[in-house]
Scaffold this active site. Sequence first.
Site, PDB file in Angstrom:
ATOM      1  N   ASP A  49       0.810  -1.215   0.000  1.00 49.24           N
ATOM      2  CA  ASP A  49       0.000   0.000   0.000  1.00 49.24           C
ATOM      3  C   ASP A  49       0.846   1.271   0.000  1.00 49.24           C
ATOM      4  OD1 ASP A  49      -2.245  -1.700   0.205  1.00 49.24           O
ATOM      5  OD2 ASP A  49      -1.906  -1.852   2.354  1.00 49.24           O
ATOM      6  N   HIS A  82      -4.379  -2.108  -6.733  1.00 53.31           N
ATOM      7  CA  HIS A  82      -3.782  -0.842  -7.166  1.00 53.31           C
ATOM      8  C   HIS A  82      -4.872   0.052  -7.746  1.00 53.31           C
ATOM      9  CE1 HIS A  82      -0.016  -3.465  -7.761  1.00 53.31           C
ATOM     10  NE2 HIS A  82       0.122  -2.786  -6.656  1.00 53.31           N
TER      11      HIS A  82
HETATM   12  P1  IMP Z   1      -1.891 -12.966   1.806  1.00 54.29           P
HETATM   13  O1  IMP Z   1      -1.049 -12.299   0.791  1.00 54.29           O
HETATM   14  O2  IMP Z   1      -3.363 -12.873   1.512  1.00 54.29           O
HETATM   15  O3  IMP Z   1      -1.455 -14.367   2.086  1.00 54.29           O
HETATM   16  O4  IMP Z   1      -1.697 -12.190   3.197  1.00 54.29           O
HETATM   17  C1  IMP Z   1      -0.492 -12.244   3.937  1.00 54.29           C
HETATM   18  C2  IMP Z   1      -0.213 -10.897   4.575  1.00 54.29           C
HETATM   19  O5  IMP Z   1       0.110  -9.969   3.560  1.00 54.29           O
HETATM   20  C3  IMP Z   1      -1.398 -10.305   5.333  1.00 54.29           C
HETATM   21  O6  IMP Z   1      -0.920  -9.598   6.443  1.00 54.29           O
HETATM   22  C4  IMP Z   1      -2.008  -9.332   4.334  1.00 54.29           C
HETATM   23  O7  IMP Z   1      -2.723  -8.308   4.965  1.00 54.29           O
HETATM   24  C5  IMP Z   1      -0.764  -8.828   3.646  1.00 54.29           C
HETATM   25  N1  IMP Z   1      -1.013  -8.347   2.274  1.00 54.29           N
HETATM   26  C6  IMP Z   1      -1.153  -9.085   1.164  1.00 54.29           C
HETATM   27  N2  IMP Z   1      -1.335  -8.307   0.083  1.00 54.29           N
HETATM   28  C7  IMP Z   1      -1.285  -7.043   0.515  1.00 54.29           C
HETATM   29  C8  IMP Z   1      -1.371  -5.764  -0.140  1.00 54.29           C
HETATM   30  O8  IMP Z   1      -1.529  -5.646  -1.361  1.00 54.29           O
HETATM   31  N3  IMP Z   1      -1.255  -4.682   0.666  1.00 54.29           N
HETATM   32  C9  IMP Z   1      -1.050  -4.773   2.002  1.00 54.29           C
HETATM   33  N4  IMP Z   1      -0.954  -5.934   2.647  1.00 54.29           N
HETATM   34  C10 IMP Z   1      -1.074  -7.057   1.918  1.00 54.29           C
END
Ligand code: IMP
Length: 481
Positions: free
Chosen positions: A24, A52
Site C-alpha cells: 500500500d 492498485h
Molecule cells: P496474503 O497475501 O493474503 O497471504 O496475506 C499475507 C499478509 O500480507 C497479510 O498480512 C495481508 O494483509 C498482507 N497483504 C497481502 N497483500 C497485501 C497488499 O496488497 N497490501 C497490504 N498488505 C497485503
Amino acid sequence: MADKLEVVLKAHPTLIVAGANWGDEGKGKVIDKVLGFYDIAARFSGGANAGHTVFTPQGKKLVSHLIPCGLAQNKICVLGRGEFFNAELFLKELAESKAVLGVELPPIYIDQQAALWTPYHRLFENYIESVRGEHRLGTTNKGIGPLEAIYKLRLSPLVGYLSEPELLGKALKVLHEILKPIFESAGFKDLAEPAPEPEDVLKLLLGFAGDLKPFVNDAAFILEQNLRAGKRVLLEGAQATGLDAWWGTYPYVSSGNSAASGASIGTGLALSDLGASILVAKTLPTRVGNGPFPSELWERQKAMDFTKENPELFVKGKQRDEFLANLLQKINAGSASRAQMSQYFQVLGDERGATTGRGRSVGLLDIPWLLYAIRINRPTYMALTRFDMLSKIQSVPVVTGYKYQGEVLPAGKIPPPWEFDKVEIITENWQGFMESIDGISDESALPKAAKAFLKELEKRLNVPILLVGTGPARDAIIVRT
Ligand code: IMP
C-alpha cells in the site's frame, strides 16, 4: 525540451517498481507516472491479494488486482508466471475494466504456466488460519499461501491446463485426495462449507476456459521477444519487501517474491536484462494483517477497530475536518498521544485496504527499515509517496535507529523477525513545514523546510529520491532532478 523523467528513464529499457514497506505504498501512482516511457507492463508477483488504484489519462478510475496497472494507459499487459492466477476474478476484473475503458483493450498475455487458483486453495487457507488461531497471519483470503505452497509441492494445476481438461481433472483429483483428510477433519467441519468434489471444480474452472483462451500464452517468451525487439518493459511489483516470503518478516508475509529480485523469477527475464528499479516508500508506512512493524504508532487491533467503528470520519465533510483540525492542533502542541497521532494519519490518509477494506495501522517514517529494504532491493531510485501527509506538522518524529541487544544496529541490518518486539526504536524530531504541499508538482514550489526534509532523508538513505507524491490527484507528484 525533453521531459525530465524521460531523460532519466531513457537509460533504463527495463524498470522494476517494488514496495519498500508492507504494501500500500502507492506503487500504482508511481507506475502511472513512469508508464508513459514503457511499452509493456508486466506483473511478476502476488495475485488477487493486491489492489492498485490508477487513473486513465482521461481521469477514469481503475482498480486493478490481477491485471497490470499498465492497462489504464493502454500498454501491452503481461501476467507473469510469478503471479498467482484466479480465473474468475480475472474475468470479473476484465469486465470491469472494459466498462471503464471500452471494449478495445490492449493485448493481455497470461503465462500458461502460472499457478491456477481452485476453491481448494481458499478452503486450505481457511483451515490454516483457523489452526493458527491467535497467531493467524490475517491474510486477504485469496488463497495466496496455498497457491505458492501447492505449486512448490508440484501439485498445482496450471493456467494452461484449462485447455487440457484431462490434465486439469487429474490434477484436481490428486489435490483433492491429498487435502481431503484435512477437509474432513473434525476441527474443520464447523468452519466452512464441505469441499466440492473434483468433478464439480473441473466444471467450474472449465466454465472460464473459453473466455480465457485468447489471453493464455507462453507469455514469458513473448515478453522476452518483445524486449529483444526493442520494446521497453515496466515490471510491476505487488505487495512489498516486508511481505516478501524470503526477505520480509516471515511468517507474517505474503507468499510471493515481492522484492525486486522477484522480477526475474516471476517473468523469466534474465538478471542481465534487469537491474534498474524504483523502490517505493510510504512517508508514513502502514500495515494490515499481523506481524512486526517497528515504527507502528498504535496497537494493530485498536487501529483496525478504530477504522471499523468510525466510518463517518472517513467520509469527506465537516465532521472529518473538525476531527483532523483538533488532532493536528494537539500534535503541534506536543500533547497528542501516539494513538491520537495514529488516528490523525489513518483518517487523513484514508488508510483502508483496497482489497479487503480493512483499516491499516500507521507507523512513523522508518529509516532503519528503509535501509534494510535498500539493501535487499539496491534500487536505482527511491519514490516517496504521501509526503503531503506531513503538511502543517511543526516537528516530525522520524525513526533513525534500531537498538537491539544493547547496540545500535548498523545500516541495513535488522534483527530476526521473531525478535522485533525487543527492538528499541531511536527517534529524532525533524523540522516539518506549516504550509500545505497538497498537489505540488514542482520541487521549487515546496517550502524550504520540505526541501530540506527531502535532502536530509536522501542523505541518510544514500539513494536519489526521484519521485515525491504530494496528494491523491494523478499529477500530484514531483519529479526531482
Ligand atoms: P496474503 O497475501 O493474503 O497471504 O496475506 C499475507 C499478509 O500480507 C497479510 O498480512 C495481508 O494483509 C498482507 N497483504 C497481502 N497483500 C497485501 C497488499 O496488497 N497490501 C497490504 N498488505 C497485503
